[in-house]
Design an enzyme around this catalytic site. Structure first.
Site, PDB file in Angstrom:
ATOM      1  N   ASP A  30       0.829  -1.214   0.000  1.00  0.00           N
ATOM      2  CA  ASP A  30       0.000   0.000   0.000  1.00  0.00           C
ATOM      3  C   ASP A  30       0.863   1.265   0.000  1.00  0.00           C
ATOM      4  OD1 ASP A  30      -2.386   1.357  -0.040  1.00  0.00           O
ATOM      5  OD2 ASP A  30      -2.745   1.199   2.122  1.00  0.00           O
ATOM      6  N   ASN A  32       1.374   3.425  -2.816  1.00  0.00           N
ATOM      7  CA  ASN A  32       1.975   3.854  -4.099  1.00  0.00           C
ATOM      8  C   ASN A  32       1.510   5.258  -4.491  1.00  0.00           C
ATOM      9  OD1 ASN A  32       3.094   1.349  -4.279  1.00  0.00           O
ATOM     10  ND2 ASN A  32       1.743   0.591  -5.900  1.00  0.00           N
ATOM     11  N   GLY A  33       0.212   5.483  -4.361  1.00  0.00           N
ATOM     12  CA  GLY A  33      -0.360   6.764  -4.775  1.00  0.00           C
ATOM     13  C   GLY A  33       0.187   7.909  -3.934  1.00  0.00           C
ATOM     14  N   ARG A  34       0.199   7.709  -2.617  1.00  0.00           N
ATOM     15  CA  ARG A  34       0.690   8.771  -1.729  1.00  0.00           C
ATOM     16  C   ARG A  34       2.173   9.034  -1.935  1.00  0.00           C
ATOM     17  NH1 ARG A  34      -1.548   6.079   3.443  1.00  0.00           N
ATOM     18  NH2 ARG A  34      -2.007   4.469   1.891  1.00  0.00           N
ATOM     19  N   TRP A  35       2.922   7.984  -2.222  1.00  0.00           N
ATOM     20  CA  TRP A  35       4.358   8.141  -2.491  1.00  0.00           C
ATOM     21  C   TRP A  35       4.545   9.092  -3.683  1.00  0.00           C
ATOM     22  CZ3 TRP A  35       7.496   7.318  -6.711  1.00  0.00           C
ATOM     23  CH2 TRP A  35       8.879   7.236  -6.476  1.00  0.00           C
ATOM     24  N   HIS A  47       2.854   3.469  -8.818  1.00  0.00           N
ATOM     25  CA  HIS A  47       2.640   2.048  -9.154  1.00  0.00           C
ATOM     26  C   HIS A  47       3.854   1.501  -9.904  1.00  0.00           C
ATOM     27  CE1 HIS A  47      -1.321   2.336  -7.573  1.00  0.00           C
ATOM     28  NE2 HIS A  47      -1.809   3.085  -8.551  1.00  0.00           N
ATOM     29  N   SER A  75      -7.423  -5.415  -5.597  1.00  0.00           N
ATOM     30  CA  SER A  75      -8.555  -5.958  -4.842  1.00  0.00           C
ATOM     31  C   SER A  75      -9.827  -5.878  -5.673  1.00  0.00           C
ATOM     32  CB  SER A  75      -8.733  -5.178  -3.529  1.00  0.00           C
ATOM     33  OG  SER A  75      -9.364  -3.944  -3.774  1.00  0.00           O
ATOM     34  N   GLU A  77     -12.288  -4.457  -4.836  1.00  0.00           N
ATOM     35  CA  GLU A  77     -12.829  -3.094  -4.643  1.00  0.00           C
ATOM     36  C   GLU A  77     -12.053  -2.045  -5.446  1.00  0.00           C
ATOM     37  OE1 GLU A  77     -12.242  -5.162  -1.830  1.00  0.00           O
ATOM     38  OE2 GLU A  77     -14.355  -5.726  -1.856  1.00  0.00           O
ATOM     39  N   LEU A 141      10.651 -20.741  -4.520  1.00  0.00           N
ATOM     40  CA  LEU A 141       9.706 -19.829  -3.869  1.00  0.00           C
ATOM     41  C   LEU A 141       8.320 -19.908  -4.524  1.00  0.00           C
ATOM     42  CD1 LEU A 141       9.471 -17.251  -1.902  1.00  0.00           C
ATOM     43  CD2 LEU A 141       9.781 -15.919  -3.989  1.00  0.00           C
TER      44      LEU A 141
HETATM   45  C1  IPE Z   1      -5.534  -2.702  -0.461  1.00  0.00           C
HETATM   46  O1  IPE Z   1      -5.179  -1.373  -0.553  1.00  0.00           O
HETATM   47  C2  IPE Z   1      -5.478  -3.366  -1.799  1.00  0.00           C
HETATM   48  C3  IPE Z   1      -4.135  -3.554  -2.369  1.00  0.00           C
HETATM   49  C4  IPE Z   1      -3.005  -3.262  -1.780  1.00  0.00           C
HETATM   50  C5  IPE Z   1      -4.109  -4.129  -3.697  1.00  0.00           C
HETATM   51  P1  IPE Z   1      -6.260  -0.216  -0.765  1.00  0.00           P
HETATM   52  O2  IPE Z   1      -5.475   1.045  -0.877  1.00  0.00           O
HETATM   53  O3  IPE Z   1      -7.156  -0.554  -1.889  1.00  0.00           O
HETATM   54  O4  IPE Z   1      -7.085  -0.275   0.583  1.00  0.00           O
HETATM   55  P2  IPE Z   1      -7.937   0.836   1.343  1.00  0.00           P
HETATM   56  O5  IPE Z   1      -8.903   1.415   0.353  1.00  0.00           O
HETATM   57  O6  IPE Z   1      -6.980   1.866   1.856  1.00  0.00           O
HETATM   58  O7  IPE Z   1      -8.589   0.103   2.471  1.00  0.00           O
HETATM   59  C1  IPE Z   2      -1.401   0.236  -3.437  1.00  0.00           C
HETATM   60  O1  IPE Z   2      -1.205   1.602  -3.443  1.00  0.00           O
HETATM   61  C2  IPE Z   2      -1.582  -0.347  -4.812  1.00  0.00           C
HETATM   62  C3  IPE Z   2      -2.956  -0.753  -5.134  1.00  0.00           C
HETATM   63  C4  IPE Z   2      -3.989  -0.674  -4.345  1.00  0.00           C
HETATM   64  C5  IPE Z   2      -3.178  -1.274  -6.449  1.00  0.00           C
HETATM   65  P1  IPE Z   2      -2.422   2.616  -3.495  1.00  0.00           P
HETATM   66  O2  IPE Z   2      -2.740   2.878  -4.924  1.00  0.00           O
HETATM   67  O3  IPE Z   2      -3.538   2.151  -2.680  1.00  0.00           O
HETATM   68  O4  IPE Z   2      -1.763   3.917  -2.872  1.00  0.00           O
HETATM   69  P2  IPE Z   2      -2.436   4.888  -1.817  1.00  0.00           P
HETATM   70  O5  IPE Z   2      -2.892   4.042  -0.670  1.00  0.00           O
HETATM   71  O6  IPE Z   2      -3.569   5.554  -2.527  1.00  0.00           O
HETATM   72  O7  IPE Z   2      -1.341   5.823  -1.428  1.00  0.00           O
HETATM   73 MG    MG Z   3      -4.047   2.369  -0.734  1.00  0.00          MG
END
Ligand code: IPE
Ligand code: IPE
Ligand code: MG
Length: 255
Positions: A30, A32-35, A47, A75, A77, A141
């Site tokens: 988790d 990637n976007g905030r990074w 990503h 996910s 979702e 693995l």
């Molecule tokens: C969980 O992260 C799903 C994956 C890492 C693929 P999300 O970023 O989708 O989860 P929430 O929305 O913060 O709970």
């Molecule tokens: C996890 O990073 C990757 C996936 C859910 C596919 P996010 O995309 O959820 O990044 P944040 O949580 O928005 O920073």
């Molecule tokens: Mg996330």
């Protein structure tokens, strides 16, 4: 990318002692976007960098003698994200399989996909199948990729499959045991995760391995996934090595 076959046990620098690795580590990758946002970059750059982290993590897991790693890559979702981000993620998965599959195969990695394959783009479904088929007999693995995965729907699918067997007379209701239920999940045949690592400071499962996590140890790391490196991984392993797992019982010392 190279996944080293060298499976040396992790020696903790702090204690100079050998840490027994967990057999199965699952990652909620988790942040990637905030990074990316923190760097003024589009989320998709996060990503892209996250994929580099994944390559490092696979290599390092092999070195540390871990048997199974599961990665939460998309996910059920995550479809609710903007179309541009979803299609970027689909493209990234495609590139990962196309570019890395032969190297993973050479490194003796066995790939298994969990999650629903229904309604996936045929091209993606075929690539996932190819990755599983090519690496089926590998003995190194185990890389479990949770893609289009949601634990609740996985549990419902397993319940339906068992109900169907009862209906057809293949099973009796009393044959539905914990073992039978585990076997009917997408993860059937795999050990439960010993350790679940989530990056980016969030402390929730987000519909990941709800059944399988019954006795997992959790480790939350503030680093965003693109910054998760070998040292952070080792820190999690050392922390795991210091945990006491009691499974509802008592420590041997307390008896
Ligand atoms: C969980 O992260 C799903 C994956 C890492 C693929 P999300 O970023 O989708 O989860 P929430 O929305 O913060 O709970
Ligand atoms: C996890 O990073 C990757 C996936 C859910 C596919 P996010 O995309 O959820 O990044 P944040 O949580 O928005 O920073
Ligand atoms: Mg996330």
């Amino acid at each position: 990318m190279s996944v080293s076959p060298d499976r040396s046990p992790h020696v903790s620098a702090a204690e100079g002692s050998s840490v027994k690795p967990p057999r199965h580590v699952a990652f909620i990758m988790d942040g990637n976007g905030r990074w990316a946002t923190a760097r003024g970059l589009p989320r998709t750059e996060g990503h892209r960098h996250g994929l580099e982290t994944l390559r490092r993590v696979i290599r390092h897991a092999g070195k540390r003698g871990i048997d199974v790693i599961t990665i939460y890559s998309f996910s059920s979702e995550n479809w609710s994200r903007p179309e541009t981000e979803v299609s970027f993620l689909m493209g990234l998965l495609r590139r990962f399989v196309q570019r890395d599959l032969s190297e993973l195969h050479e490194a003796n990695v066995r790939i298994r996909i969990i999650g629903s394959r229904d309604d996936l783009e045929p091209g993606i479904a075929a690539l996932l199948q190819e990755a599983e088929d090519l690496t089926r007999n590998n003995t190194g693995l185990n890389l479990v990729v949770a893609f289009n995965y949601g634990a609740r729907v996985e549990i419902v699918r397993a319940a339906k499959a068992l109900a169907q067997k009862v209906l057809s007379g293949e099973m009796r209701p009393e044959d539905i045991t914990e073992t039978a239920f585990s076997g009917a999940l997408d993860t059937g045949g795999l050990p439960d995760p010993d350790l679940i690592i989530r990056t980016s400071g969030e402390m929730r499962l987000s519909n990941f391995l709800l059944w399988q996590a019954a006795y997992s140890e959790f480790y939350f790391c503030d680093k965003h996934w693109p910054d998760f490196d070998e040292a952070a991984f080792d820190e999690a392993l050392t922390c795991f090595g210091n945990r006491q797992r009691r499974y509802g019982g008592l420590d041997a010392k307390a008896l």
